[in-house]
Motif scaffolding. Structure first.
Motif, short mmCIF file in Angstrom:
data_model
loop_
_atom_site.label_atom_id
_atom_site.label_comp_id
_atom_site.label_asym_id
_atom_site.label_seq_id
_atom_site.Cartn_x
_atom_site.Cartn_y
_atom_site.Cartn_z
N LEU A 83 -52.69 38.49 25.47
CA LEU A 83 -52.45 37.08 25.13
C LEU A 83 -52.79 36.84 23.67
N ALA A 84 -51.93 36.14 22.96
CA ALA A 84 -52.09 35.91 21.51
C ALA A 84 -52.28 37.25 20.80
N GLY A 85 -51.42 38.17 21.13
CA GLY A 85 -51.53 39.53 20.58
C GLY A 85 -50.97 39.69 19.18
N THR A 86 -50.78 38.57 18.49
CA THR A 86 -50.15 38.63 17.16
C THR A 86 -51.15 38.79 16.02
N GLY A 87 -52.44 38.68 16.30
CA GLY A 87 -53.44 38.87 15.25
C GLY A 87 -53.73 40.36 15.08
N PRO A 88 -54.54 40.69 14.08
CA PRO A 88 -54.84 42.11 13.81
C PRO A 88 -55.47 42.84 15.00
N VAL A 89 -56.37 42.16 15.72
CA VAL A 89 -57.03 42.81 16.86
C VAL A 89 -56.03 42.97 18.01
N GLY A 90 -55.34 41.87 18.33
CA GLY A 90 -54.42 41.89 19.48
C GLY A 90 -53.29 42.89 19.30
N MET A 91 -52.78 42.96 18.09
CA MET A 91 -51.69 43.91 17.83
C MET A 91 -52.16 45.34 18.13
N THR A 114 -48.00 38.38 23.79
CA THR A 114 -47.55 36.98 23.75
C THR A 114 -47.96 36.28 22.46
N SER A 115 -47.24 35.20 22.21
CA SER A 115 -47.53 34.32 21.08
C SER A 115 -47.04 32.94 21.49
N ARG A 116 -47.54 31.91 20.78
CA ARG A 116 -46.98 30.58 21.01
C ARG A 116 -45.55 30.52 20.47
N SER A 117 -45.23 31.43 19.59
CA SER A 117 -43.91 31.44 18.98
C SER A 117 -43.16 32.72 19.34
N GLY A 123 -57.03 35.93 21.26
CA GLY A 123 -56.80 34.76 20.41
C GLY A 123 -57.91 34.57 19.39
N GLY A 124 -57.64 33.67 18.47
CA GLY A 124 -58.61 33.36 17.42
C GLY A 124 -59.89 32.80 18.00
N PRO A 125 -60.96 32.72 17.17
CA PRO A 125 -62.25 32.23 17.64
C PRO A 125 -62.16 30.79 18.17
N GLY A 126 -62.79 30.57 19.33
CA GLY A 126 -62.84 29.22 19.89
C GLY A 126 -61.54 28.75 20.51
N ASN A 130 -59.35 28.83 23.83
CA ASN A 130 -59.25 29.23 25.24
C ASN A 130 -57.78 29.43 25.59
N LEU A 131 -57.46 30.61 26.08
CA LEU A 131 -56.07 30.95 26.38
C LEU A 131 -55.79 31.00 27.87
N LEU A 132 -56.86 31.16 28.67
CA LEU A 132 -56.65 31.41 30.09
C LEU A 132 -57.68 30.66 30.94
N VAL A 135 -61.84 39.10 23.69
CA VAL A 135 -62.55 39.51 22.46
C VAL A 135 -63.14 38.32 21.69
N ASN A 136 -62.83 37.12 22.12
CA ASN A 136 -63.31 35.93 21.41
C ASN A 136 -64.72 35.53 21.87
N ALA A 137 -65.68 35.61 20.95
CA ALA A 137 -67.07 35.32 21.31
C ALA A 137 -67.47 33.88 21.01
N GLY A 190 -66.46 40.78 28.47
CA GLY A 190 -66.57 39.70 27.50
C GLY A 190 -66.76 40.22 26.08
N ALA A 191 -66.68 39.29 25.14
CA ALA A 191 -66.65 39.68 23.72
C ALA A 191 -67.96 40.32 23.24
N LEU A 192 -69.10 39.93 23.82
CA LEU A 192 -70.34 40.53 23.34
C LEU A 192 -70.50 41.96 23.87
N PHE A 237 -70.19 47.68 21.98
CA PHE A 237 -69.57 49.00 21.92
C PHE A 237 -68.82 49.18 20.59
N LYS A 238 -68.20 48.10 20.12
CA LYS A 238 -67.51 48.14 18.82
C LYS A 238 -68.47 48.61 17.72
N MET A 239 -69.72 48.12 17.76
CA MET A 239 -70.68 48.52 16.72
C MET A 239 -70.94 50.02 16.77
P1 NAP Z 1 -56.60 35.80 14.69
O1 NAP Z 1 -55.64 36.52 13.86
O2 NAP Z 1 -57.48 34.77 14.07
O3 NAP Z 1 -55.87 35.08 15.93
C1 NAP Z 1 -55.09 35.81 16.86
C2 NAP Z 1 -54.02 34.92 17.43
O4 NAP Z 1 -54.59 33.80 18.10
C3 NAP Z 1 -53.13 34.28 16.40
O5 NAP Z 1 -52.17 35.18 15.90
C4 NAP Z 1 -52.53 33.12 17.17
O6 NAP Z 1 -51.40 33.58 17.91
C5 NAP Z 1 -53.60 32.80 18.21
N1 NAP Z 1 -54.18 31.49 17.92
C6 NAP Z 1 -54.84 31.13 16.81
N2 NAP Z 1 -55.19 29.82 16.90
C7 NAP Z 1 -54.74 29.38 18.09
C8 NAP Z 1 -54.78 28.12 18.77
N3 NAP Z 1 -55.40 27.08 18.24
N4 NAP Z 1 -54.21 28.04 19.99
C9 NAP Z 1 -53.61 29.10 20.57
N5 NAP Z 1 -53.54 30.32 19.96
C10 NAP Z 1 -54.10 30.44 18.75
O7 NAP Z 1 -57.53 36.83 15.46
P2 NAP Z 1 -57.94 38.36 15.13
O8 NAP Z 1 -58.46 38.48 13.75
O9 NAP Z 1 -56.87 39.26 15.61
O10 NAP Z 1 -59.17 38.47 16.12
C11 NAP Z 1 -58.99 38.22 17.50
C12 NAP Z 1 -60.30 37.77 18.10
O11 NAP Z 1 -61.21 38.85 18.07
C13 NAP Z 1 -60.97 36.61 17.36
O12 NAP Z 1 -61.43 35.67 18.30
C14 NAP Z 1 -62.13 37.27 16.65
O13 NAP Z 1 -63.21 36.39 16.44
C15 NAP Z 1 -62.47 38.34 17.64
N6 NAP Z 1 -63.24 39.48 17.15
C16 NAP Z 1 -64.15 39.95 18.00
C17 NAP Z 1 -64.91 41.05 17.66
C18 NAP Z 1 -65.89 41.56 18.67
O14 NAP Z 1 -66.66 42.47 18.34
N7 NAP Z 1 -65.91 41.04 19.90
C19 NAP Z 1 -64.73 41.66 16.42
C20 NAP Z 1 -63.72 41.20 15.56
C21 NAP Z 1 -62.97 40.10 15.96
P3 NAP Z 1 -49.97 32.86 17.87
O15 NAP Z 1 -49.93 32.00 16.65
O16 NAP Z 1 -49.05 34.01 17.79
O17 NAP Z 1 -49.88 32.11 19.14
#
Ligand code: NAP
Length: 290
Positions: free
Chosen positions: A123-131, A147-150, A194-197, A199-201, A218-220, A247-249, A254-256
């Protein structure tokens, strides 16, 4: 000989996180450069490869970070293009933690059971992590929907995955409840990326899908990406169903480990390029159950 990590950050203010993690991985000293762009790379790399020769070259490494993943990838390309013959050092690419986070998330899921052939949705796999989560799930043999909103954005990223990794993921627009329900139908694995904060599901949605086995988020930052999965969940069975939540923590812990191990690996030889797949192999060797 001192272990030196040359830090190329495409952001003007170099990442504190990446530097502390490098020290924790055992680096003796970091030479950190901010706002690094392609025209800067050649001279910086010359400094790294012309100072220590032969075996000693493995004591110098390059880490490429930054919040703009595309820029960091260009810097990586220019860095490796500058190397020649034995004049090279090991390099790691992890802008915004995208490779280490995706590797940790997918490894958490794959270590518990064979996931080849399973249907997965990012879900929201368009960011760097999701891709990269989508890439690694596809590498593990899942049928992956991103998925993406677009719809256009989903197609763009799926196209990039095909171009960069030669892997097929299916782009789907999810902009509302009905589309979310449709995309989850018959699916076993969901990763919310999805991005921080954001909720997608909602819980009431995933609780209604009987085929779901695994949910990772992955969103903490509250609200979390998946309602009902706690940030600390590490393979916890939720909702009285056999759904394993990550969950994200738990993923972040493990990421660390993956990040530190990858930095340590850089110093083992002078010709490694640690990008998505190589970092995933390091995560695989570490396990993922801890
Ligand atoms: P990102 O690029 O900020 O966001 C990923 C996608 O979320 C965007 O491409 C967008 O998708 C969707 N999105 C953004 N705002 C939204 C909104 N208001 N409503 C619905 N969808 C929205 O994220 P990222 O850099 O790939 O990181 C993904 C997540 O991993 C983040 O939450 C980040 O904080 C977290 N993270 C966690 C760790 C960890 O150790 N757990 C480490 C690094 C990052 P569309 O526009 O395509 O819908």
């Amino acid at each position: 000989m001192k272990k030196l990590l040359v830090h190329f950050d495409t952001d003007a203010k170099q990442s504190v996180f990446d530097q502390i993690t490098a020290y924790d991985a055992g680096v003796d000293h970091i030479l950190s450069y901010g706002a690094v762009a392609v025209p800067d790379v050649r001279n910086l790399v010359y400094g790294a490869i012309f100072t220590r020769g032969g075996e000693a070259l493995k004591n110098t490494t390059i880490f490429i970070g930054g919040s703009d993943v595309a820029k960091s990838e260009e810097v990586l390309k220019e860095t490796t293009a500058t190397f020649f013959g034995p004049c090279r050092v090991s390099v790691m690419l992890d802008p915004n933690g995208c490779n280490t986070t995706a590797a940790a998330a997918v490894r958490k899921i794959a270590v518990r059971e064979e996931i080849r052939g399973k249907r997965a949705v990012v879900l929201a796999g368009t960011g760097p992590v999701g891709m990269r989560v989508a890439v690694l799930l596809a590498l593990e043999g899942c049928q992956v929907v991103l998925t993406s909103r677009s719809e256009e954005k989903a197609r763009l990223i799926a196209g990039r995955i095909m171009e960069q990794f030669d892997l097929t993921v299916h782009p789907v627009q999810v902009a509302g409840k009905a589309e979310l329900d449709r995309v989850l139908t018959g699916v076993e694995i969901v990763v919310a990326a999805g991005g921080p904060g954001v909720n997608l599901l909602p819980a009431e949605t995933w609780e209604r899908h009987p085929t779901l086995e695994t949910i990772a988020d992955v969103n903490a930052v509250a609200p979390l990406g998946v309602e009902g999965i706690k940030a600390t969940d590490d393979g916890v069975v939720r909702h009285g169903k056999v759904i394993y939540g990550y969950g994200a923590l738990a993923i972040g812990n493990f990421k660390m480990k993956v990040h530190r191990k990858s930095v340590r690996r850089l110093f083992e030889r002078n010709d490694l390029v640690l990008d998505t797949a190589a970092i995933y192999e390091i995560a695989r060797a570490l396990g993922g159950q801890e």
